[in-house]
Design a protein around this motif. Structure first.
Motif, PDB file in Angstrom:
ATOM      1  N   THR A   1       1.048  -1.014   0.048  1.00  0.00           N
ATOM      2  CA  THR A   1      -0.502  -0.258  -0.321  1.00  0.00           C
ATOM      3  C   THR A   1       1.051   1.279   0.002  1.00  0.00           C
ATOM      4  N   THR A   2       1.868   1.921   1.267  1.00  0.00           N
ATOM      5  CA  THR A   2       2.664   2.752   0.945  1.00  0.00           C
ATOM      6  C   THR A   2       3.559   2.805  -0.475  1.00  0.00           C
ATOM      7  N   THR A   3       3.849   1.560  -0.753  1.00  0.00           N
ATOM      8  CA  THR A   3       5.164   1.761  -1.737  1.00  0.00           C
ATOM      9  C   THR A   3       4.020   1.774  -3.247  1.00  0.00           C
ATOM     10  N   ASN A   4       3.048   1.554  -3.613  1.00  0.00           N
ATOM     11  CA  ASN A   4       2.479   2.518  -4.447  1.00  0.00           C
ATOM     12  C   ASN A   4       1.891   3.963  -4.192  1.00  0.00           C
ATOM     13  N   LEU A   5       1.691   4.035  -2.693  1.00  0.00           N
ATOM     14  CA  LEU A   5       0.902   5.069  -2.353  1.00  0.00           C
ATOM     15  C   LEU A   5       2.236   6.462  -3.209  1.00  0.00           C
ATOM     16  N   ILE A   6       3.023   5.939  -2.754  1.00  0.00           N
ATOM     17  CA  ILE A   6       4.681   6.956  -2.495  1.00  0.00           C
ATOM     18  C   ILE A   6       5.216   6.881  -4.913  1.00  0.00           C
ATOM     19  N   ASN A   7       4.708   5.962  -5.004  1.00  0.00           N
ATOM     20  CA  ASN A   7       5.083   5.707  -5.977  1.00  0.00           C
ATOM     21  C   ASN A   7       3.922   6.339  -7.603  1.00  0.00           C
ATOM     22  N   ASN A   8       2.589   6.128  -6.990  1.00  0.00           N
ATOM     23  CA  ASN A   8       1.951   6.668  -7.739  1.00  0.00           C
ATOM     24  C   ASN A   8       1.477   8.271  -7.449  1.00  0.00           C
ATOM     25  N   ALA A   9       2.378   8.534  -5.724  1.00  0.00           N
ATOM     26  CA  ALA A   9       1.785  10.140  -5.901  1.00  0.00           C
ATOM     27  C   ALA A   9       2.886  10.799  -6.601  1.00  0.00           C
ATOM     28  N   VAL A  10       3.574  10.567  -7.397  1.00  0.00           N
ATOM     29  CA  VAL A  10       5.072  11.238  -7.864  1.00  0.00           C
ATOM     30  C   VAL A  10       4.351  10.846  -9.329  1.00  0.00           C
ATOM     31  N   LEU A  11       4.192   9.825  -9.627  1.00  0.00           N
ATOM     32  CA  LEU A  11       3.276   9.595 -11.281  1.00  0.00           C
ATOM     33  C   LEU A  11       2.135  10.414 -11.639  1.00  0.00           C
ATOM     34  N   CYS A  12       1.359  10.652 -10.589  1.00  0.00           N
ATOM     35  CA  CYS A  12      -0.246  11.955 -10.864  1.00  0.00           C
ATOM     36  C   CYS A  12       0.867  13.245 -10.612  1.00  0.00           C
ATOM     37  N   LEU A  13       2.218  13.683 -10.511  1.00  0.00           N
ATOM     38  CA  LEU A  13       2.014  15.069 -10.052  1.00  0.00           C
ATOM     39  C   LEU A  13       3.066  15.311 -10.885  1.00  0.00           C
ATOM     40  N   LEU A  14       3.664  14.539 -11.549  1.00  0.00           N
ATOM     41  CA  LEU A  14       4.740  14.823 -12.952  1.00  0.00           C
ATOM     42  C   LEU A  14       3.333  14.825 -13.698  1.00  0.00           C
ATOM     43  N   GLU A  15       2.289  13.674 -13.817  1.00  0.00           N
ATOM     44  CA  GLU A  15       1.724  14.061 -15.181  1.00  0.00           C
ATOM     45  C   GLU A  15       0.887  15.484 -15.056  1.00  0.00           C
ATOM     46  N   HIS A  16       0.441  15.897 -13.431  1.00  0.00           N
ATOM     47  CA  HIS A  16      -0.012  17.368 -13.888  1.00  0.00           C
ATOM     48  C   HIS A  16       0.896  17.924 -13.252  1.00  0.00           C
ATOM     49  N   PRO A  17       1.117  18.724 -13.848  1.00  0.00           N
ATOM     50  CA  PRO A  17       2.639  19.523 -13.589  1.00  0.00           C
ATOM     51  C   PRO A  17       1.527  20.621 -12.887  1.00  0.00           C
ATOM     52  N   ASP A  18       0.155  21.830 -13.014  1.00  0.00           N
ATOM     53  CA  ASP A  18      -0.446  22.578 -12.266  1.00  0.00           C
ATOM     54  C   ASP A  18      -0.106  21.667 -10.813  1.00  0.00           C
ATOM     55  N   GLN A  19      -0.979  20.974 -10.768  1.00  0.00           N
ATOM     56  CA  GLN A  19      -1.560  20.364  -9.560  1.00  0.00           C
ATOM     57  C   GLN A  19       0.097  20.438  -8.392  1.00  0.00           C
ATOM     58  N   LEU A  20       1.169  20.080  -9.078  1.00  0.00           N
ATOM     59  CA  LEU A  20       2.547  19.929  -8.417  1.00  0.00           C
ATOM     60  C   LEU A  20       2.817  21.268  -8.375  1.00  0.00           C
ATOM     61  N   ALA A  21       2.681  22.255  -8.571  1.00  0.00           N
ATOM     62  CA  ALA A  21       3.252  23.468  -8.741  1.00  0.00           C
ATOM     63  C   ALA A  21       2.146  24.462  -7.190  1.00  0.00           C
ATOM     64  N   ARG A  22       1.001  23.816  -7.776  1.00  0.00           N
ATOM     65  CA  ARG A  22      -0.095  24.201  -6.268  1.00  0.00           C
ATOM     66  C   ARG A  22      -0.071  23.712  -5.254  1.00  0.00           C
ATOM     67  N   LEU A  23       0.639  22.662  -5.457  1.00  0.00           N
ATOM     68  CA  LEU A  23       1.152  21.882  -4.083  1.00  0.00           C
ATOM     69  C   LEU A  23       2.490  22.715  -3.194  1.00  0.00           C
ATOM     70  N   ARG A  24       3.505  23.019  -4.624  1.00  0.00           N
ATOM     71  CA  ARG A  24       4.489  23.370  -3.939  1.00  0.00           C
ATOM     72  C   ARG A  24       3.804  25.005  -3.216  1.00  0.00           C
TER      73      ARG A  24
END
Length: 393
Positions: free
Chosen positions: A227-250
């Motif tokens: 669960t945790t491994t995939n949650l971390i990996n998937n979070a990075v994938l999601c943020l890289l695929e959605h740079p607007d949301q990555l910028a929003r989070l930063r």
């Protein structure tokens, strides 16, 4: 019919989920799998929540999540006496330390495999330490962990499944002997660890047997790590695929908790949970016979537009967000708080250290081997160093 367990589909199952949720919301999958799949939010939540209709007894190891009340009720109450919110909260300093140590090893290189170098070893070491396994025994623990995980790599009836079951039986025997020695040590000299708490847990004069403790530790190895491994990996994938949301989070780090919940919904680490109907049940006009395996597809339920407006949009501020990534009802995941905390610490570290990171390959990522999970086996990333890493912290 499209192979719903192919790498291409498992990499991005969501267009197929959308199609099946509309056209075949209750779908029979023929042998060798021989199961029914249900896809919409209401039906999935019904299957997860109504233990009178849908039993948790399925072809699986004898772990407490695969029992029904009253046995499940007793075991969960005992385990909950040991696996407490306070115990989980006390792990935070150690998780922060492990996260820093793992990233320190790779920071200077400017590139790493996020899965192999970070998101796999972090929960593995957290859980081994939490149980109380000595550091010198971690390699053996890793071998056991890999063997337990291989149970979910194949479909029923094939040769690989048979090999995995034989290997699991052998590993269970090894773990049983090892655990007997550890329990004897803890009874003589109690420690501040999960194993001691499990030994001492008592409800209405009842305690956990050694087999019940072993079963919970095996479950923790599988569910807690994947669960945790995939949650971390998937979070990075999601943020890289959605740079607007990555910028929003930063720009608004306080959204990290909400962002993690959206990752859980948008790319659920576990894609389905097994149930067995106690009687014939009607689902969207289809009759699922009593005793047939049912896969409640939480990955599809969490993308149901009738429950989530613009369900195909990744929105780190989504509110409300009533996803079922950790299940629902009496079987809601006991380790949900631990997984969320590990992800929060890991992602905060990544965002603080690396002002810019990106995928280091254009190749499609390979899905993890367990058929019921969603996430990459490898995730090569390159990054610029900044934040506290620049100061050598």
């Amino acid at each position: 019919m499209m192979d719903i367990f192919s790498d291409d589909v498992r990499r991005n199952p969501y267009p197929l989920y959308d199609q099946l949720r509309t056209n075949s919301p209750a779908l029979r999958v023929p042998p060798p799998f021989d199961a029914w799949m249900i896809f919409d939010y209401d039906s999935v939540k019904w299957a997860l929540n109504d233990h009178e209709t849908f039993s948790s007894r399925v072809p699986a190891p004898p772990w407490f999540i695969f029992f029904d009340p009253p046995v499940h009720t007793k075991l969960r109450a005992l385990i909950s006496r040991a696996f407490t919110p306070g115990m989980i909260a006390n792990l935070e300093p150690r998780i922060k330390e492990l996260s820093r140590e793992l990233l320190d090893r790779k920071t200077a290189s400017g590139e790493m495999d996020l899965a192999a170098d970070f998101s796999v070893p972090l929960p593995t070491q957290v859980i081994a330490g939490m149980i109380g396994i000595p550091i010198e025994d971690w390699p053996q623990y890793k071998q056991w962990s890999d063997a337990i995980l291989r149970l979910s790599y194949s479909r029923n009836g094939d040769e690989e499944a048979e090999r995995s079951r034989r290997e699991f039986t052998a590993v269970t025997a090894e773990m049983n002997v090892y655990l007997a020695g550890m329990i004897e040590q803890r009874r003589k000299t109690p420690q501040d660890d999960l194993l001691t708490r499990l030994i001492e847990a008592e409800v209405d004069g009842e305690r956990l047997s050694r087999q019940e403790i072993l079963g919970f530790l095996q479950l923790l190895i599988v569910a807690g790590q994947e669960t945790t491994t995939n949650l971390i990996n998937n979070a990075v994938l999601c943020l890289l695929e959605h740079p607007d949301q990555l910028a929003r989070l930063r720009a608004a780090p306080e959204l990290l908790g909400s962002a993690i919940e959206e990752v859980l919904r948008y790319r659920s680490p576990f894609q389905w949970i097994m149930r067995t109907p106690r009687r014939d049940v009607k689902v969207h006009g289809q009759t699922i016979p009593a005793g047939k395996l049912v896969l409640a597809v939480i990955g599809s339920a969490n993308r149901d537009p009738r429950q989530f407006p613009e369900a195909g949009r990744f929105d780190i501020g989504r509110d409300p967000n009533a996803h079922v990534a950790f299940g629902h009802g009496i079987h809601f995941c006991l380790g949900a708080a631990l997984s969320r905390m590990e992800a929060r610490i890991a992602l905060a570290d990544l965002l603080e250290r690396f002002p810019h990171f990106e995928l280091a390959t254009d190749e499609p990522w390979e899905p993890r081997k367990a058929l019921h999970v969603h996430g990459p086996t490898r995730l090569p990333v390159r990054f610029e160093v900044g934040g506290r890493a620049a100061a050598g912290a």
